[in-house]
Scaffold this active site. Structure first.
Site, PDB file in Angstrom:
ATOM      1  N   HIS A   5       0.805  -1.223   0.000  1.00  0.00           N
ATOM      2  CA  HIS A   5       0.000   0.000   0.000  1.00  0.00           C
ATOM      3  C   HIS A   5       0.834   1.266   0.000  1.00  0.00           C
ATOM      4  O   HIS A   5       0.297   2.367  -0.027  1.00  0.00           O
ATOM      5  CB  HIS A   5      -0.906   0.034   1.242  1.00  0.00           C
ATOM      6  CG  HIS A   5      -1.488  -1.296   1.576  1.00  0.00           C
ATOM      7  ND1 HIS A   5      -1.010  -2.098   2.589  1.00  0.00           N
ATOM      8  CD2 HIS A   5      -2.499  -1.988   0.991  1.00  0.00           C
ATOM      9  CE1 HIS A   5      -1.699  -3.218   2.630  1.00  0.00           C
ATOM     10  NE2 HIS A   5      -2.599  -3.196   1.675  1.00  0.00           N
ATOM     11  N   GLY A  21      -8.166  12.673   5.751  1.00  0.00           N
ATOM     12  CA  GLY A  21      -8.771  11.537   5.073  1.00  0.00           C
ATOM     13  C   GLY A  21      -8.533  11.596   3.572  1.00  0.00           C
ATOM     14  O   GLY A  21      -8.264  10.584   2.927  1.00  0.00           O
ATOM     15  N   ARG A  25      -6.469  16.780   0.056  1.00  0.00           N
ATOM     16  CA  ARG A  25      -6.111  17.659   1.179  1.00  0.00           C
ATOM     17  C   ARG A  25      -4.640  17.462   1.560  1.00  0.00           C
ATOM     18  O   ARG A  25      -3.959  18.412   1.924  1.00  0.00           O
ATOM     19  CB  ARG A  25      -7.029  17.393   2.373  1.00  0.00           C
ATOM     20  CG  ARG A  25      -6.714  18.285   3.535  1.00  0.00           C
ATOM     21  CD  ARG A  25      -7.921  18.720   4.306  1.00  0.00           C
ATOM     22  NE  ARG A  25      -8.778  19.589   3.539  1.00  0.00           N
ATOM     23  CZ  ARG A  25     -10.095  19.517   3.532  1.00  0.00           C
ATOM     24  NH1 ARG A  25     -10.689  18.620   4.249  1.00  0.00           N
ATOM     25  NH2 ARG A  25     -10.808  20.347   2.814  1.00  0.00           N
ATOM     26  N   ARG A  44      -2.515   3.759  -4.977  1.00  0.00           N
ATOM     27  CA  ARG A  44      -3.974   3.977  -4.879  1.00  0.00           C
ATOM     28  C   ARG A  44      -4.338   5.452  -4.762  1.00  0.00           C
ATOM     29  O   ARG A  44      -5.423   5.790  -4.248  1.00  0.00           O
ATOM     30  CB  ARG A  44      -4.581   3.214  -3.695  1.00  0.00           C
ATOM     31  CG  ARG A  44      -4.544   1.709  -3.890  1.00  0.00           C
ATOM     32  CD  ARG A  44      -5.157   0.999  -2.708  1.00  0.00           C
ATOM     33  NE  ARG A  44      -5.020  -0.435  -2.905  1.00  0.00           N
ATOM     34  CZ  ARG A  44      -6.035  -1.286  -2.948  1.00  0.00           C
ATOM     35  NH1 ARG A  44      -7.264  -0.868  -2.780  1.00  0.00           N
ATOM     36  NH2 ARG A  44      -5.836  -2.560  -3.146  1.00  0.00           N
ATOM     37  N   ARG A  88      -4.191  12.805  13.161  1.00  0.00           N
ATOM     38  CA  ARG A  88      -5.269  12.816  12.175  1.00  0.00           C
ATOM     39  C   ARG A  88      -5.886  14.209  12.153  1.00  0.00           C
ATOM     40  O   ARG A  88      -6.137  14.813  13.210  1.00  0.00           O
ATOM     41  CB  ARG A  88      -6.328  11.780  12.540  1.00  0.00           C
ATOM     42  CG  ARG A  88      -7.664  12.006  11.869  1.00  0.00           C
ATOM     43  CD  ARG A  88      -8.616  10.843  11.953  1.00  0.00           C
ATOM     44  NE  ARG A  88      -9.997  11.290  11.864  1.00  0.00           N
ATOM     45  CZ  ARG A  88     -10.593  11.748  10.753  1.00  0.00           C
ATOM     46  NH1 ARG A  88      -9.914  11.829   9.623  1.00  0.00           N
ATOM     47  NH2 ARG A  88     -11.847  12.138  10.764  1.00  0.00           N
ATOM     48  N   ILE A  89      -6.116  14.737  10.954  1.00  0.00           N
ATOM     49  CA  ILE A  89      -6.814  16.020  10.811  1.00  0.00           C
ATOM     50  C   ILE A  89      -7.993  15.778   9.873  1.00  0.00           C
ATOM     51  O   ILE A  89      -7.806  15.560   8.679  1.00  0.00           O
ATOM     52  CB  ILE A  89      -5.874  17.140  10.289  1.00  0.00           C
ATOM     53  CG1 ILE A  89      -4.971  16.653   9.156  1.00  0.00           C
ATOM     54  CG2 ILE A  89      -5.021  17.702  11.406  1.00  0.00           C
ATOM     55  CD1 ILE A  89      -4.133  17.763   8.547  1.00  0.00           C
ATOM     56  N   SER A  91     -12.658  15.762   9.451  1.00  0.00           N
ATOM     57  CA  SER A  91     -13.912  16.475   9.693  1.00  0.00           C
ATOM     58  C   SER A  91     -14.771  15.601  10.606  1.00  0.00           C
ATOM     59  O   SER A  91     -14.545  14.398  10.719  1.00  0.00           O
ATOM     60  CB  SER A  91     -14.638  16.756   8.387  1.00  0.00           C
ATOM     61  OG  SER A  91     -14.953  15.541   7.753  1.00  0.00           O
ATOM     62  N   MET A 183     -14.837   8.897  11.750  1.00  0.00           N
ATOM     63  CA  MET A 183     -14.819   7.496  11.339  1.00  0.00           C
ATOM     64  C   MET A 183     -13.454   6.801  11.393  1.00  0.00           C
ATOM     65  O   MET A 183     -13.321   5.693  10.882  1.00  0.00           O
ATOM     66  CB  MET A 183     -15.405   7.362   9.920  1.00  0.00           C
ATOM     67  CG  MET A 183     -16.797   7.968   9.810  1.00  0.00           C
ATOM     68  SD  MET A 183     -17.656   7.595   8.286  1.00  0.00           S
ATOM     69  CE  MET A 183     -18.179   5.923   8.600  1.00  0.00           C
ATOM     70  N   GLU A 184     -12.446   7.417  11.999  1.00  0.00           N
ATOM     71  CA  GLU A 184     -11.092   6.841  11.940  1.00  0.00           C
ATOM     72  C   GLU A 184     -10.315   6.791  13.255  1.00  0.00           C
ATOM     73  O   GLU A 184      -9.399   5.971  13.405  1.00  0.00           O
ATOM     74  CB  GLU A 184     -10.228   7.620  10.920  1.00  0.00           C
ATOM     75  CG  GLU A 184     -10.638   7.477   9.474  1.00  0.00           C
ATOM     76  CD  GLU A 184     -11.778   8.396   9.082  1.00  0.00           C
ATOM     77  OE1 GLU A 184     -12.048   9.356   9.832  1.00  0.00           O
ATOM     78  OE2 GLU A 184     -12.419   8.153   8.039  1.00  0.00           O
ATOM     79  N   SER A 206     -17.726  19.962  10.562  1.00  0.00           N
ATOM     80  CA  SER A 206     -18.305  20.310   9.261  1.00  0.00           C
ATOM     81  C   SER A 206     -19.822  20.150   9.275  1.00  0.00           C
ATOM     82  O   SER A 206     -20.514  20.634   8.375  1.00  0.00           O
ATOM     83  CB  SER A 206     -17.715  19.421   8.175  1.00  0.00           C
ATOM     84  OG  SER A 206     -17.919  18.056   8.493  1.00  0.00           O
ATOM     85  N   ASP A 207     -20.317  19.432  10.284  1.00  0.00           N
ATOM     86  CA  ASP A 207     -21.764  19.192  10.396  1.00  0.00           C
ATOM     87  C   ASP A 207     -22.164  19.304  11.867  1.00  0.00           C
ATOM     88  O   ASP A 207     -21.436  18.853  12.735  1.00  0.00           O
ATOM     89  CB  ASP A 207     -22.106  17.781   9.897  1.00  0.00           C
ATOM     90  CG  ASP A 207     -21.514  17.504   8.522  1.00  0.00           C
ATOM     91  OD1 ASP A 207     -22.128  17.928   7.528  1.00  0.00           O
ATOM     92  OD2 ASP A 207     -20.430  16.893   8.452  1.00  0.00           O
ATOM     93  N   ARG A 220     -16.127  24.277   3.686  1.00  0.00           N
ATOM     94  CA  ARG A 220     -15.354  23.126   4.165  1.00  0.00           C
ATOM     95  C   ARG A 220     -13.890  23.356   3.867  1.00  0.00           C
ATOM     96  O   ARG A 220     -13.024  23.110   4.693  1.00  0.00           O
ATOM     97  CB  ARG A 220     -15.810  21.835   3.463  1.00  0.00           C
ATOM     98  CG  ARG A 220     -16.912  21.133   4.206  1.00  0.00           C
ATOM     99  CD  ARG A 220     -17.465  19.971   3.400  1.00  0.00           C
ATOM    100  NE  ARG A 220     -18.839  19.755   3.795  1.00  0.00           N
ATOM    101  CZ  ARG A 220     -19.234  18.810   4.648  1.00  0.00           C
ATOM    102  NH1 ARG A 220     -18.384  17.970   5.153  1.00  0.00           N
ATOM    103  NH2 ARG A 220     -20.500  18.714   4.979  1.00  0.00           N
TER     104      ARG A 220
HETATM  105  N1  HPA Z   1     -20.441  11.318  10.630  1.00  0.00           N
HETATM  106  C1  HPA Z   1     -19.275  10.705  10.498  1.00  0.00           C
HETATM  107  N2  HPA Z   1     -18.198  11.309  10.037  1.00  0.00           N
HETATM  108  C2  HPA Z   1     -18.314  12.609   9.691  1.00  0.00           C
HETATM  109  C3  HPA Z   1     -19.514  13.294   9.812  1.00  0.00           C
HETATM  110  C4  HPA Z   1     -20.630  12.611  10.309  1.00  0.00           C
HETATM  111  O1  HPA Z   1     -21.717  13.177  10.436  1.00  0.00           O
HETATM  112  N3  HPA Z   1     -19.293  14.566   9.373  1.00  0.00           N
HETATM  113  C5  HPA Z   1     -18.009  14.638   9.004  1.00  0.00           C
HETATM  114  N4  HPA Z   1     -17.412  13.466   9.206  1.00  0.00           N
END
Ligand code: HPA
Length: 240
Positions: A5, A21, A25, A44, A88-89, A91, A183-184, A206-207, A220
């Site tokens: 990898h 991620g 970026r 990849r 890790r940087i 969102s 998620m990481e 971001s949310d 973003r």
């Molecule tokens: N869930 C998971 N990961 C994310 C989200 C989310 O709402 N927003 C940005 N990364």
């Protein structure tokens, strides 16, 4: 040591690696913030660059999305490339009323919906936590950069199912004081612990999932500058 990898040679990565991620970026950080950045991996399209920031050698490589992807790349960086620190940087979606769009969340702990910890066969629930030296350096750096008011340190949730985040599940994790979902981080923290190395996750919100607020695509892009500066200045602070 090149792997399936990662085509970089041993010694191609700096002691500290920033991991967004998104490969684009990684390239953005390398071209806008690093001096003498050179591409060390492109397998990849997971672009990895090494250069320097204010005289400190720093690498930046994408993690891809989700714990299995982060787990492969961070494992190899720790075990095959002698990397000591991974920041890790990314969102995240905030699930705390205290945390707003564009704020920064630093994961002291990473809870998870994944079974990643089961590989260690511990017979209990493992608490994935960040490295204290990295956390301390990051929070000290946040104060120096006047980011304290928008920076929140606490528990985050590493989710395995972006589209499985229901209002009920969000309420339950929120009620446990968890600040945001990404998620990481949990895989990164466990890999660091098992390798005896250091990890930290910094996320830009971001949310806001409690009131369905989201940054636009353009926002973003811009909203990530504070996080990049915080991570890069932390990498420099670690050398002191
Ligand atoms: N869930 C998971 N990961 C994310 C989200 C989310 O709402 N927003 C940005 N990364």
């Amino acid at each position: 040591m090149p792997t399936a990898h990662n085509s970089a040679a041993k010694g191609d990565f700096a002691k500290t690696v920033l991991m967004p991620g998104d490969p684009k970026r990684a390239r953005y950080i390398a071209t806008h913030f690093l001096e003498n950045a050179r591409l060390v991996n492109d397998v990849r399209g997971i672009q990895g660059y090494t250069g320097s920031y204010k005289g400190t050698p720093v690498s930046v490589m994408a993690s891809g999305m989700g714990m299995p992807s982060m787990a492969i790349y961070s494992y190899e960086l720790y075990h095959f490339y002698d990397v000591e620190n991974i920041i890790r940087i990314g969102s995240a979606g905030a699930i705390s009323e205290r945390v707003n769009l564009r704020d920064l969340v630093v994961g002291m702990g990473a809870s998870t919906t994944s079974r990643f910890a089961h590989q260690y066969d511990l017979g209990g629930d493992y608490s994935a936590i960040c490295s204290y030296p990295l956390l301390e350096s990051c929070m000290r750096t946040a104060a120096r950069l006047s980011l304290t008011e928008k920076t929140f340190a606490g528990n985050i949730l590493s989710s395995d199912a972006f589209y499985g985040e229901t209002p009920e599940m969000i309420q339950k994790w929120s009620a446990m004081g968890v600040l945001a979902i990404e998620m990481e981080a949990a895989a990164l923290y466990m890999n660091a612990a098992a390798a005896g190395k250091h990890a930290l996750c910094i996320c830009t919100v971001s949310d806001q999932l409690l009131n369905d607020e989201h940054l636009s695509g353009e926002e973003r892009e811009q909203g990530f500058t504070d996080m990049m500066r915080l991570a890069l200045e932390t990498a420099v602070d670690l050398e002191k």
